[in-house]
Design an enzyme around this catalytic site. Structure first.
Site, short mmCIF file in Angstrom:
data_model
loop_
_atom_site.label_atom_id
_atom_site.label_comp_id
_atom_site.label_asym_id
_atom_site.label_seq_id
_atom_site.Cartn_x
_atom_site.Cartn_y
_atom_site.Cartn_z
CB CYS A 32 -0.90 -0.16 1.13
SG CYS A 32 -1.63 1.48 1.83
CB CYS A 35 0.49 1.52 4.15
SG CYS A 35 -1.12 1.09 4.15
#
Length: 127
Positions: A32, A35
């Protein structure tokens, strides 16, 4: 320091060990992009706020936890006090979250997205 949580038993132990301290758990994944961008800031907050405990859960390797805590988008931050989820607010922005499912509905217990400023504001508010 950020604790890596792999399963429900580890999370329960971590929450119990926190006592009255605020616990911030980031649900994320290695693939991600948002993230990856928020993690250095999340780690820096863990060093700055010594009276707060920080943990990270990889939703791919801890799928049971992701299901239990109804994680539909990542990164998602959930906060706990005395092993109970703190009631916060919901914030969803497509540009900031990597969605794992088609659902856009999120419980009102979490902060969704890589918004370090909002995360830090909530930490300061709840400490």
């Amino acid at each position: 320091m950020v604790q890596n949580i792999k399963d429900m038993d580890e999370l329960k132990t971590f929450l119990r060990s926190a006592g009255n301290k605020l616990v911030v758990v980031e649900f994320s994944a290695v693939w991600c992009g948002p993230c990856k961008r928020i993690y250095p800031l999340f780690h820096a907050m863990s060093l700055q706020y010594r009276n707060v405990m920080f943990a990270i859960v990889d939703v791919d390797s801890a799928q049971e936890l992701a299901r239990t805590y109804r994680i539909n988008a990542i990164p998602t931050f959930q906060m706990f006090k005395q092993a109970q989820k703190v009631n916060l607010f919901s914030r969803i922005k497509r540009a900031m979250c990597c969605y794992r499912s088609g659902s856009l509905s999120t419980p009102i217990f979490e902060l969704c997205g890589a918004d370090a400023k909002k995360l830090e504001e909530k930490i300061q508010e709840l400490m």
